[in-house]
Motif scaffolding. Structure first.
Motif, short mmCIF file in Angstrom:
data_model
loop_
_atom_site.label_atom_id
_atom_site.label_comp_id
_atom_site.label_asym_id
_atom_site.label_seq_id
_atom_site.Cartn_x
_atom_site.Cartn_y
_atom_site.Cartn_z
N SER A 1 0.44 -1.38 -0.37
CA SER A 1 0.04 0.34 0.29
C SER A 1 0.49 1.38 0.10
O SER A 1 2.15 1.47 0.85
CB SER A 1 -1.02 -0.21 1.03
N GLN A 2 0.46 2.35 -0.65
CA GLN A 2 1.22 3.29 -0.58
C GLN A 2 0.23 4.69 0.14
O GLN A 2 -0.64 5.00 0.23
CB GLN A 2 1.18 4.07 -2.14
N LEU A 3 0.63 5.50 0.56
CA LEU A 3 0.84 6.52 1.01
C LEU A 3 0.88 7.46 0.74
O LEU A 3 2.11 7.97 0.63
CB LEU A 3 0.89 6.91 2.71
N VAL A 4 0.28 8.79 -0.38
CA VAL A 4 0.59 10.01 -1.27
C VAL A 4 0.06 11.49 0.14
O VAL A 4 -0.81 12.00 0.11
CB VAL A 4 0.31 10.31 -2.49
N LEU A 5 1.47 11.57 -0.04
CA LEU A 5 1.49 13.37 0.61
C LEU A 5 2.35 14.63 -0.10
O LEU A 5 2.83 14.32 -1.31
CB LEU A 5 2.05 12.93 1.94
N ARG A 6 1.88 15.95 -0.13
CA ARG A 6 2.18 16.91 -0.48
C ARG A 6 3.53 17.94 0.24
O ARG A 6 2.62 17.83 1.88
CB ARG A 6 1.49 17.91 -1.66
N LEU A 7 4.34 17.81 -0.31
CA LEU A 7 4.92 18.52 1.09
C LEU A 7 5.87 19.94 -0.31
O LEU A 7 6.25 19.19 -1.34
CB LEU A 7 6.68 17.69 1.55
N GLU B 1 11.98 5.87 7.87
CA GLU B 1 11.86 6.90 8.44
C GLU B 1 10.93 7.21 8.49
O GLU B 1 9.88 6.95 10.01
CB GLU B 1 13.20 8.17 8.64
N ILE B 2 9.67 7.55 7.72
CA ILE B 2 8.69 7.73 7.68
C ILE B 2 7.25 6.27 7.94
O ILE B 2 6.64 6.41 8.86
CB ILE B 2 7.53 7.43 6.42
N ARG B 3 7.95 5.49 7.89
CA ARG B 3 7.23 3.91 8.48
C ARG B 3 7.37 4.09 9.82
O ARG B 3 6.98 4.10 10.46
CB ARG B 3 7.74 2.51 7.70
N GLY B 4 8.83 4.08 10.09
CA GLY B 4 8.98 4.27 11.80
C GLY B 4 8.25 5.25 12.45
O GLY B 4 7.92 4.82 13.50
N PHE B 5 8.20 6.85 11.57
CA PHE B 5 7.03 7.50 12.20
C PHE B 5 5.03 6.64 12.63
O PHE B 5 4.54 7.58 13.49
CB PHE B 5 7.08 8.97 12.24
N ILE B 6 5.30 6.35 11.51
CA ILE B 6 3.93 6.24 11.88
C ILE B 6 3.64 4.50 11.74
O ILE B 6 2.92 5.03 13.37
CB ILE B 6 3.26 5.56 10.56
N ARG B 7 4.78 4.18 13.10
CA ARG B 7 4.44 3.33 13.38
C ARG B 7 4.60 3.29 15.98
O ARG B 7 3.62 3.40 16.15
CB ARG B 7 5.80 2.18 13.60
N ARG B 8 5.34 4.32 15.38
CA ARG B 8 5.68 4.81 17.07
C ARG B 8 3.95 6.23 17.16
O ARG B 8 3.58 5.47 18.41
CB ARG B 8 6.61 5.99 16.75
N PHE B 9 4.16 6.58 16.16
CA PHE B 9 2.53 7.11 16.03
C PHE B 9 1.33 6.62 16.42
O PHE B 9 0.86 6.87 17.22
CB PHE B 9 2.83 8.71 15.23
N ASP C 1 22.15 6.74 6.45
CA ASP C 1 22.67 6.09 5.76
C ASP C 1 20.85 4.67 6.62
O ASP C 1 20.96 4.32 6.94
CB ASP C 1 23.83 4.78 6.47
N THR C 2 20.00 5.76 6.28
CA THR C 2 18.44 4.68 6.85
C THR C 2 17.94 5.78 5.07
O THR C 2 18.25 6.27 4.12
CB THR C 2 18.10 5.87 7.61
N SER C 3 16.83 5.53 4.71
CA SER C 3 15.72 6.05 3.60
C SER C 3 14.61 6.43 4.26
O SER C 3 14.20 6.57 5.22
CB SER C 3 15.33 4.52 2.88
#
Length: 57
Positions: free
Chosen positions: A14-20, A42-50, A36-38
């Motif tokens: 699945s994808q999440l599209v966002l504009r910035l 990092e966004i997946r990690g943020f979502i999981r923590r949130f 040395d990350t992608s």
């Protein structure tokens, strides 16, 4: 065929599209490379923590 990398992790399908702002996006991607990350990792990690922080038990 089976799992490609043998790690046993679930396939992301699945994808999440966002504009910035382009500059903000480019700076973020560059910083991730420097660390040395992608950006995706990092966004997946943020979502999981949130989600963990805000889920009700």
């Amino acid at each position: 065929m089976g799992k490609k990398d043998g790690k046993g992790k679930s396939r992301k399908d699945s994808q999440l599209v966002l504009r910035l702002d382009k500059q903000e996006r480019d700076d973020f991607v560059e910083l991730c490379k420097d660390l040395d990350t992608s950006a995706a990792r990092e966004i997946r990690g943020f979502i999981r923590r949130f989600m963990k922080e805000h889920q009700s038990d």
